[in-house]
Design an enzyme around this catalytic site. Structure first.
Site, mmCIF file in Angstrom:
data_model
loop_
_atom_site.group_PDB
_atom_site.id
_atom_site.type_symbol
_atom_site.label_atom_id
_atom_site.label_comp_id
_atom_site.label_asym_id
_atom_site.label_seq_id
_atom_site.Cartn_x
_atom_site.Cartn_y
_atom_site.Cartn_z
ATOM 1 N N GLU A 102 0.735 -0.942 -0.180
ATOM 2 C CA GLU A 102 0.238 -0.120 0.334
ATOM 3 C C GLU A 102 0.851 1.611 0.302
ATOM 4 O OE1 GLU A 102 -2.538 -0.434 3.231
ATOM 5 O OE2 GLU A 102 -3.315 -1.751 2.824
ATOM 6 N N HIS B 161 -8.072 0.853 1.989
ATOM 7 C CA HIS B 161 -7.845 0.867 3.187
ATOM 8 C C HIS B 161 -8.474 2.229 4.557
ATOM 9 C CE1 HIS B 161 -4.986 -1.425 6.034
ATOM 10 N NE2 HIS B 161 -5.785 -0.709 6.728
#
Length: 574
Positions: A258, A276
């Protein structure tokens, strides 16, 4: 206290910490050099960006706690923190409702094709026929991991009329039944679920649990939601399942790397992707901030360890109950620390009675920290004590005996073993908070384990007790408590030996030296040991074991400067 908030956190976090008088909170916007700020910091609070690795912790000699505003601690070197005696805390459960709500939202989005409906409408297309959906009612939801978030998901899914099954080997069946969930095997969850949602941490057992093999046994048309960890899924296998139609849809909020820059999912229309955001609600962030601030505050002020990832946690109520035994264990360890002949090989800890029924990790670590107190300049505390012992090759053996008859309700016994012999002592807590010594090297005694203690081994002959009192009085040392014990044929020490433990009021360490010098000149006294805060400055230690109590001249050359070892031992030996 100095608390460094290295990343932006909820204002509620700062508000709670600022309520403490004398606490200095350094916020992220004021930090020019994080290593410099950590030089005198007691606590560090981070989210996910700051890497609290071993290199950074080298700059934080005073640091006692690292608080992570969130669940994952990938950005914290917990091994390095443990070695340095630093508690690492996170905030599990504070965002449970937020994650559960997004999980249900993603399930509804897949069932009713909401993203597609929104996109076609914004494109000016009225495509009602292609948006035929399905209901959650009557569908089977398989939950992998029935912790705080999993249970919140279950409660909400039940309101939609879903049938609930779950896999969690660490959950009591009664909790599952109370929430209308049927516990079953992992394969059965995979085989039966119409919707599958993951709520487990990343371990060697869970990594890649959604793979080609597990997808093969899933029900055709299954829909998968992952708001836990990206590493739980083998991306290539899930992408293949989505392409083949075996997996009707997936909704992913977490990923291997990420932010997501490139992915096999980008060109798949039947997968929903979000950056997220499961815990990203105003309410969740405030709850996380409040919880973390209270945890850090309670640890710094009270020593209460909550939601630690490198030490079993205690609730406030549990800590209140066990705290006197933590103090008692440390004092007993300190008291025994100089009596072990030779190099320490094994520490045996026996818990008897009520304390054996609860969490004993902090009691164990406190005892070890007491044993190591001041040794070799190591900074050993209740967080890293067991790890330091392991690094030194010292074995820790623990024995719990919950049910006993007679005697004190809760007793801790320590045995320090070396190749040359053992030193043993036991203690308990009386009157709620008073640590008491019950035995020392085979001699029963009842003495306080508080303040400055003078432990004297002598012949069991007339006149010794009076002589001790006279010498202490002549040197202006006030006696607060005087306890006596003697050996018998039933004990492992020879008959005719005696033990006196005298609690004294001492203004400073310098006042002890002439007193000890006078005591060791008494013919019937074999050894004199000082233990307690005032004794730490005495400056010498002599770890000669007393195996034969004989009235011989003290060998002063056997004592050596230590510069920090607690206590002073002067021993007569052959």
């Amino acid at each position: 206290m100095k608390i460094v908030l290295a990343e932006k956190v909820s204002p509620a976090t700062l508000a709670i910490l600022n309520q403490e008088p004398g606490w200095n909170c350094i916020t992220a916007d004021k930090i020019k050099s994080l290593p410099d700020e950590l030089a005198d910091a007691d606590a560090l609070i981070v989210r996910s960006a700051v890497q609290a690795d071993a290199a950074l912790l080298e700059h934080a000699p005073k640091l006692r706690v690292i608080g992570r505003a969130g669940v994952g601690v990938d950005n914290i070197d917990t091994a390095a923190a443990t070695h340095r005696g630093i508690v690492v805390m996170n905030t599990p459960g504070a965002n449970a409702v937020a994650v559960a709500e997004l999980t249900l939202g993603l399930m509804i989005s897949m069932a009713r094709s909401i993203p597609k409906a929104n996109a076609t409408m914004h494109a000016g297309t009225w495509d009602k026929k292609s948006l035929q959906g399905s209901e959650l009612r009557g569908k089977t939801l398989g939950i992998v991991g029935l912790g705080r978030i999993g249970l919140e998901v279950a409660r909400r899914a039940a309101a939609f009329g879903m049938d609930l099954i779950a896999y969690d080997p660490f959950l009591a069946p009664v909790i599952a039944r109370e929430n209308g969930v049927t516990l079953t095997s992992l394969d059965q969850v995979f085989n039966s679920a119409d919707y599958l949602t993951l709520h487990v941490g990343l371990t060697t057992q869970t990594e890649g649990m959604i793979n080609a093999t597990s997808i093969a046994i899933m029900k055709p048309g299954v829909r998968i939601v992952n708001c836990a960890r990206g590493e739980l899924i083998v991306d290539a296998a899930l992408a293949e399942g989505l392409k083949s139609g075996k997996v009707a849809g997936a909704a992913l909020d977490v990923f291997h790397k990420e932010p997501l820059k490139d992915s096999v999912y980008f060109n798949l229309p039947n997968v929903l992707l979000s950056p997220h955001i499961a815990g990203a609600t105003d309410e969740a962030q405030e709850a996380i901030g409040i919880q973390l601030a209270m945890q850090v505050r309670d640890y710094l002020k009270l020593g209460v360890v909550q939601n630690a990832v490198n030490l079993p946690s205690l609730s406030h109520e549990e800590y209140i109950e066990v705290a006197p035994y933590i103090e008692m264990a440390e004092r007993l360890g300190q008291f025994l620390s100089h009596g072990t002949p030779g190099a320490l090989e094994t520490i045996q800890i026996t818990y008897t009675g009520r304390i054996a029924q609860g969490k004993t990790d902090l009691i164990r670590n406190a005892a070890i920290a007491g044993i190591f107190d001041g040794s070799d300049g190591d900074s050993v505390n209740k967080i890293n004590a067991a790890a330091i012992a392991q690094e030194r090759g010292i074995r820790i053996q623990e024995d719990k005996r919950e049910f006993v008859t007679g005697g004190s309700g809760s007793v801790l016994k320590l045995t320090l073993h070396s190749a040359e012999g053992d030193t043993t002592g036991s203690a308990t807590v009386l009157h709620g908070t008073s640590p008491r010594l019950l035995s020392y090297d085979g001699i029963d005694i009842e003495a306080p384990l508080q303040g400055t203690l003078v432990a004297i081994r002598n012949h069991d002959v007339p006149g010794v007790v009076g002589r001790i009192g006279t010498i202490l009085g002549e040197h202006g040392i006030n006696i607060a408590n005087f306890a006596l014990g003697r050996s018998s044929r039933s004990q492992r020490v020879p008959e005719g030996q005696a033990l006196a433990v005298v609690q004294v009021d001492v203004p400073d360490a310098q006042a002890l030296a002439p007193t000890v010098e006078a005591l060791k000149q008494v013919e019937a006294i074999a050894s004199v040991r000082l233990d307690g805060p005032a004794a730490r400055g005495a400056g010498t230690s002599c770890g000669i074991p007393l195996r034969r109590v004989l009235p011989l001249v003290a060998n002063r050359s056997l004592c050596r400067p230590t510069g920090g070892l607690q206590g002073l031992i002067v021993t007569r030996q052959v």
